[in-house]
Motif scaffolding. Structure first.
Motif, PDB file in Angstrom:
ATOM      1  N   GLU A 199      33.010  31.790  50.897  1.00  0.00           N
ATOM      2  CA  GLU A 199      33.417  31.448  49.532  1.00  0.00           C
ATOM      3  C   GLU A 199      32.428  32.017  48.521  1.00  0.00           C
ATOM      4  OE1 GLU A 199      34.245  27.427  46.830  1.00  0.00           O
ATOM      5  OE2 GLU A 199      34.064  27.289  49.022  1.00  0.00           O
ATOM      6  N   ALA A 200      31.127  31.908  48.849  1.00  0.00           N
ATOM      7  CA  ALA A 200      30.104  32.437  47.950  1.00  0.00           C
ATOM      8  C   ALA A 200      30.220  33.953  47.824  1.00  0.00           C
ATOM      9  CB  ALA A 200      28.720  32.056  48.459  1.00  0.00           C
ATOM     10  N   LYS A 201      30.511  34.599  48.936  1.00  0.00           N
ATOM     11  CA  LYS A 201      30.653  36.062  48.931  1.00  0.00           C
ATOM     12  C   LYS A 201      31.798  36.490  48.029  1.00  0.00           C
ATOM     13  CE  LYS A 201      30.661  39.807  52.347  1.00  0.00           C
ATOM     14  NZ  LYS A 201      30.699  40.112  53.801  1.00  0.00           N
ATOM     15  N   GLN A 202      32.899  35.776  48.084  1.00  0.00           N
ATOM     16  CA  GLN A 202      34.056  36.111  47.257  1.00  0.00           C
ATOM     17  C   GLN A 202      33.756  35.890  45.781  1.00  0.00           C
ATOM     18  OE1 GLN A 202      36.968  37.561  48.353  1.00  0.00           O
ATOM     19  NE2 GLN A 202      37.245  37.838  46.144  1.00  0.00           N
ATOM     20  N   LYS A 203      33.040  34.813  45.457  1.00  0.00           N
ATOM     21  CA  LYS A 203      32.710  34.531  44.056  1.00  0.00           C
ATOM     22  C   LYS A 203      31.774  35.593  43.491  1.00  0.00           C
ATOM     23  CE  LYS A 203      33.342  29.505  44.266  1.00  0.00           C
ATOM     24  NZ  LYS A 203      32.684  28.174  44.191  1.00  0.00           N
ATOM     25  N   VAL A 204      30.805  36.024  44.313  1.00  0.00           N
ATOM     26  CA  VAL A 204      29.902  37.094  43.863  1.00  0.00           C
ATOM     27  C   VAL A 204      30.692  38.376  43.627  1.00  0.00           C
ATOM     28  CG1 VAL A 204      27.989  38.581  44.552  1.00  0.00           C
ATOM     29  CG2 VAL A 204      27.855  36.116  44.952  1.00  0.00           C
ATOM     30  N   LEU A 205      31.604  38.674  44.551  1.00  0.00           N
ATOM     31  CA  LEU A 205      32.432  39.874  44.423  1.00  0.00           C
ATOM     32  C   LEU A 205      33.245  39.828  43.130  1.00  0.00           C
ATOM     33  CD1 LEU A 205      33.680  42.485  45.528  1.00  0.00           C
ATOM     34  CD2 LEU A 205      35.274  41.066  46.822  1.00  0.00           C
ATOM     35  N   ASP A 206      33.870  38.692  42.863  1.00  0.00           N
ATOM     36  CA  ASP A 206      34.696  38.556  41.652  1.00  0.00           C
ATOM     37  C   ASP A 206      33.856  38.762  40.396  1.00  0.00           C
ATOM     38  OD1 ASP A 206      36.856  38.022  43.270  1.00  0.00           O
ATOM     39  OD2 ASP A 206      36.707  35.850  43.067  1.00  0.00           O
ATOM     40  N   THR A 207      32.625  38.237  40.402  1.00  0.00           N
ATOM     41  CA  THR A 207      31.760  38.367  39.236  1.00  0.00           C
ATOM     42  C   THR A 207      31.329  39.805  39.014  1.00  0.00           C
ATOM     43  OG1 THR A 207      30.923  36.117  39.575  1.00  0.00           O
ATOM     44  CG2 THR A 207      29.607  37.571  38.182  1.00  0.00           C
ATOM     45  N   VAL A 208      30.918  40.479  40.105  1.00  0.00           N
ATOM     46  CA  VAL A 208      30.459  41.868  39.988  1.00  0.00           C
ATOM     47  C   VAL A 208      31.587  42.775  39.504  1.00  0.00           C
ATOM     48  CG1 VAL A 208      29.611  43.856  41.282  1.00  0.00           C
ATOM     49  CG2 VAL A 208      28.623  41.593  41.681  1.00  0.00           C
ATOM     50  N   LEU A 209      32.795  42.506  39.974  1.00  0.00           N
ATOM     51  CA  LEU A 209      33.927  43.367  39.605  1.00  0.00           C
ATOM     52  C   LEU A 209      34.267  43.282  38.120  1.00  0.00           C
ATOM     53  CD1 LEU A 209      36.394  43.039  42.614  1.00  0.00           C
ATOM     54  CD2 LEU A 209      34.588  44.699  42.208  1.00  0.00           C
ATOM     55  N   LYS A 210      33.840  42.216  37.456  1.00  0.00           N
ATOM     56  CA  LYS A 210      34.076  42.108  36.016  1.00  0.00           C
ATOM     57  C   LYS A 210      33.289  43.161  35.253  1.00  0.00           C
ATOM     58  CE  LYS A 210      34.856  37.082  36.009  1.00  0.00           C
ATOM     59  NZ  LYS A 210      34.330  35.788  35.490  1.00  0.00           N
ATOM     60  N   TYR A 211      32.141  43.536  35.808  1.00  0.00           N
ATOM     61  CA  TYR A 211      31.265  44.474  35.114  1.00  0.00           C
ATOM     62  C   TYR A 211      31.335  45.878  35.696  1.00  0.00           C
ATOM     63  CZ  TYR A 211      29.216  40.295  33.071  1.00  0.00           C
ATOM     64  OH  TYR A 211      29.025  39.123  32.390  1.00  0.00           O
ATOM     65  N   GLU A 212      31.767  45.980  36.931  1.00  0.00           N
ATOM     66  CA  GLU A 212      31.742  47.260  37.616  1.00  0.00           C
ATOM     67  C   GLU A 212      33.125  47.883  37.545  1.00  0.00           C
ATOM     68  OE1 GLU A 212      30.683  48.394  42.038  1.00  0.00           O
ATOM     69  OE2 GLU A 212      29.052  47.254  41.127  1.00  0.00           O
ATOM     70  N   HIS A 213      33.368  48.663  36.508  1.00  0.00           N
ATOM     71  CA  HIS A 213      34.698  49.236  36.293  1.00  0.00           C
ATOM     72  C   HIS A 213      35.087  50.166  37.428  1.00  0.00           C
ATOM     73  CE1 HIS A 213      34.593  47.380  32.401  1.00  0.00           C
ATOM     74  NE2 HIS A 213      33.497  48.053  32.064  1.00  0.00           N
ATOM     75  N   ASP A 214      34.140  50.896  37.942  1.00  0.00           N
ATOM     76  CA  ASP A 214      34.386  51.755  39.105  1.00  0.00           C
ATOM     77  C   ASP A 214      33.834  51.041  40.327  1.00  0.00           C
ATOM     78  OD1 ASP A 214      35.519  54.250  37.903  1.00  0.00           O
ATOM     79  OD2 ASP A 214      33.635  54.102  36.766  1.00  0.00           O
ATOM     80  N   ASN A 215      34.392  49.852  40.554  1.00  0.00           N
ATOM     81  CA  ASN A 215      33.794  48.924  41.514  1.00  0.00           C
ATOM     82  C   ASN A 215      33.793  49.426  42.941  1.00  0.00           C
ATOM     83  OD1 ASN A 215      36.475  47.965  42.741  1.00  0.00           O
ATOM     84  ND2 ASN A 215      36.794  47.611  40.557  1.00  0.00           N
TER      85      ASN A 215
END
Length: 792
Positions: free
Chosen positions: A624-640
């Protein structure tokens, strides 16, 4: 012949389980041999696909004490100077690193490429097979060379010369395909690479970042080349690096490693596979086949009491001994060939069941036709060898004695079978002890004290957007329950053998240390304690925190003072950490953490920010923590896809597992094939027990008549095997220990071998053997003694 076949078929049906096990054991042995040899072919053939590979060498330089971290990669002008010093050097290449982060656009489609950079026409040293175009096109920097597979993937054709690719990060930067080459095979370090020329560091002797290769005209001239290059290096180092002492001159060595041997070269890569491990795999494959052949022989002998009467009846009716022996040998070869065919089926299915993950290189049958032929030949040899003694034995008795029921087993034959079964047990004990030592080391890897808190740390590969928004990402992550914060770092501690090393100062104040670029949050996120001074602050820039060992080694280091004139200040000291893998002893190498200034220096573009380290609270669901981190990073990483797909999103345990991939792969291979060897050995014990119990049925019946219980009869059979196991263990234990310790020599930090391992190994094999013997003996021990005596 028909009678013998009919008789054999009857015996096969009567003892179906035993015969199926025999066939299965032989098939598993052949399948194991095939799979192991695909790994052997991968390793021993590595880089030998280069044209005239025997004339192609990796060039390194040994500089002496204090410069151990230099010389495996070299400055461009040094390589060019050395290559020009000898007329026997027909080509040289200077290459720089791999990256798969760069993306190219063709039409509307984006492609991520594995890129190797080199100086102009650097591919000429490797002599690839050119399908189209001209490699000299790399002299123009906006050109690229593609292998056939990449040309097909991107353009749908190998005829891609002249086609263009747009660099994603710069709309005005187009790359033209100047040549297409044949793909290098999987066991080549250039497999899957695309090539781009670069034009940099032409006169820079301080950039030690290039891999260097040279090609000589004849390997017999190598010593002359080495002598000439060394003299040129000595003169150059006096001029460019101020080396003047006799000790420095004597320490300077120019070294060549053939490109095929570089795969095993520990001086270049401590994680490289061991050549001894490859030969050990060959021994294991042959040992498994030998064990299976012994089983085959024992099963054939086990059936002798049921077949000997009919075979000798044929002798009375006129069949010659030679003809009978030939028929029995043909029967053995036929069974072995059937096992070979079953083995091919096992290999075919194994690929779809995930066995490919345990072997480097392909295990597909169509990729190894010569190996199929070798395995076929091996199956014929096994059939001949395994059938030789039983065919001789079963036809060696006088027919009259056999038909009267007065035949017996020769003492020599019993000794031979005991020796063969001992060989199986010795092999099994060696394998179990060796695997046990390997797993003790694996346990140490994941449970050793690294000096920092590696548990619950998530590592995220970064892209430009992640690097530029570190503060915002950290702020948002801290709002998520169970996330304690994040930090950027250049390198992941504990994941590599080598890190960036700096030399600072002169004379008595010269110092050499490993340097980590980090942001101000790093020590808190990684749980590294400060022992003197203070931790980093948000407004810090161009300041150090050194390890305790650094202060002991360089006593002039002081809090709030620069390490040397004109250098950066030290704000604190932290506890020592184990920052390299266990393959390296870094206890004597100081480490410094440096927070670069965002407003100056060559690092102000943030290119050092390779990894985002995220601290997850204990007890939090990791998925669950891994998914939340992923979701957060993808907000800023346009070329994720750059950071997530290529850099990865992994916990530290997964990072460590990747760091020890070669050792882990070898351990898993040995474990699997050891289990197969033990299984085949137990099948052999089953056959041996069947033989003994069948032949001793009359003895068992008499003992039952005189009052022996089933328990006493089972104890009689098990006692003999217990003595054999004890003797075999005494022989095998030191051999298994030595093999395991030899494997541990690849680690600077090693596990201690627990005596409990030997006890567990003995009990494991003994328990399996006793259960096998008891199961097989139970039937005859419980049979009506009247039937046993009458049948005899």
């Amino acid at each position: 012949m028909k009678t013998i076949i009919r008789n054999f078929a009857s015996i096969f049906r009567k003892f179906a389980v035993a015969n199926v096990l025999n066939l299965l054991g032989l098939s598993l042995a052949f399948a194991s041999f095939f799979l192991i040899m695909t790994q052997v072919h991968y390793d021993l053939g590595y880089n030998k696909s280069f044209t005239e590979h025997e004339n192609l060498f990796r060039l390194t330089v040994k500089l002496g004490a204090g410069y151990e971290d230099y010389g495996s990669t070299l400055p461009r002008p040094l390589v060019e100077h050395l290559a020009a010093s000898s007329p026997h050097v027909t080509g040289h290449t200077v290459m720089q690193g791999w990256t798969n982060f760069d993306q190219y656009v063709v039409g509307e489609q984006e492609y991520s490429l594995n890129l190797v950079y080199g100086i102009h026409d650097f591919l000429s040293a490797f002599k690839p097979t050119v399908i189209g175009g001209d490699l000299k096109g790399l002299n123009q920097l906006a050109n690229i060379v593609l292998p056939r597979s990449e040309a097909m993937r991107i353009f749908g054709t190998a005829d891609a010369v002249g086609k263009s690719m747009k660099y994603k990060w710069d709309d005005g930067w187009l790359f033209n395909v100047c040549a297409v080459i044949e793909d290098y095979p999987e066991n080549n370090f250039l497999h899957g690479a695309c090539f781009i020329g670069i034009d940099s560091n032409e006169d820079n002797y301080n950039n030690w970042n290039y891999d260097a290769y040279i090609r000589v005209d004849d390997v017999r001239n190598l010593s002359a080349v080495q002598k000439t290059m060394r003299q040129a290096a000595v003169e150059l180092f006096k001029e460019k690096f101020g080396q003047t002492t006799k000790e420095e001159e004597e320490a300077l060595q120019v070294m060549f490693t053939n490109v095929a041997d570089a795969h095993f070269a520990k001086d270049l890569n401590k994680a490289a596979p061991s050549e001894n491990s490859v030969y050990l795999l060959i021994c294991f494959s042959l040992l498994i086949v030998v064990i299976a052949a012994v089983n085959f022989m024992n099963f054939t002998l086990a059936e002798t009491p049921m077949r000997i009467r009919s075979i000798n009846t044929q002798k009375v009716l006129g069949a010659t001994t030679a003809k009978l022996r030939g028929s029995l040998m043909a029967e053995a070869v036929l069974i072995s060939l059937i096992a070979f065919l079953v083995a091919l089926g096992i290999v075919y299915v194994a690929h779809d069941l995930g066995m490919q993950q345990l072997v480097q290189g392909s295990i597909l049958l169509q990729d190894h036709l010569p190996l199929i032929g070798l395995t076929l030949l091996l199956s014929i040899v096994v059939g001949l060898m395994a059938g030789a003694y039983p065919s001789y034995y079963v036809t060696s008795f006088p027919p009259a004695l056999v038909l009267k029921g007065s035949f017996g087993l020769s003492p020599k034959g019993r000794v031979l079978r005991t020796v063969l079964i001992c060989l199986q047990f010795v092999g099994s004990f060696i394998l179990v002890i060796g695997v046990g030592i390997m797993y003790q080391q694996s346990y140490l890897i994941y449970h050793t004290d690294y000096g920092f808190d590696k548990d619950e740390v998530l590592v995220v590969g970064t892209a430009p957007d992640t690097r530029d928004n570190a503060d915002a990402i950290d702020t948002e992550l801290r709002k998520i329950p169970g996330i304690e914060g994040a930090s950027l770092t250049q390198s992941i501690p504990g994941s590599s053998d080598r890190y960036m090393t700096w030399g600072r100062g002169n004379g008595d104040k010269h110092m050499n240390f490993t340097c980590f670029f980090v942001d101000w949050r790093f020590l808190d996120i990684m749980g590294i304690d400060i022992v003197e001074g203070r931790n980093f602050r948000k407004d810090d820039g161009d300041v150090y925190i050194f390890s305790e060992s650094a202060k002991k080694q360089y006593p002039w280091l002081t809090v709030d003072q620069p390490i040397n004139d004109g250098d950066f200040p030290v704000v604190g000291f932290c506890k020592d950490i184990k920052y390299s893998t266990l393959r390296v002893d870094d206890s004597q190498q100081p480490i410094a953490f440096l927070v670069p200034s965002p407003n100056g220096g060559y690092w102000n573009n943030g290119s050092w920010r390779n990894h985002l380290m995220v601290r997850v609270a204990k007890g939090v669901d990791k998925r669950e923590a891994k998914q939340k981190v992923l979701d957060t990073v993808l907000k800023y990483e346009h070329d994720n896809e750059l950071g997530i797909d290529n850099g990865g999103l992994r916990y530290m345990d997964e990072v460590l597992e990747q760091s020890y991939q070669q050792e882990s792969l070898f351990t898993k291979q040995i474990l699997l094939f050891s289990l197969l060897a033990i299984l085949i050995s137990m099948i052999g014990v089953f056959g041996m027990t069947m033989f003994e119990s069948e032949y001793r049925r009359k003895e068992i019946g008499i003992r039952k008549v005189f009052g022996s219980s089933t328990k006493e009869i089972l104890t009689m059979f098990n006692r003999r095997y217990l003595y054999i196991l004890l003797a075999c263990f005494v022989v095998a234990a030191p051999v298994g220990y030595l093999l395991g310790v030899h494997w541990l020599e690849g680690f600077a930090v090693r596990t201690s071998v627990s005596p409990l391992l030997f006890l567990v190994s003995f009990l494991l094999i003994t328990l399996i053997t006793m259960l096998t013997v008891t199961y097989q003996s139970w039937k005859n021990a419980n049979e009506n003694p009247v039937n046993s005596i009458k049948n005899e």
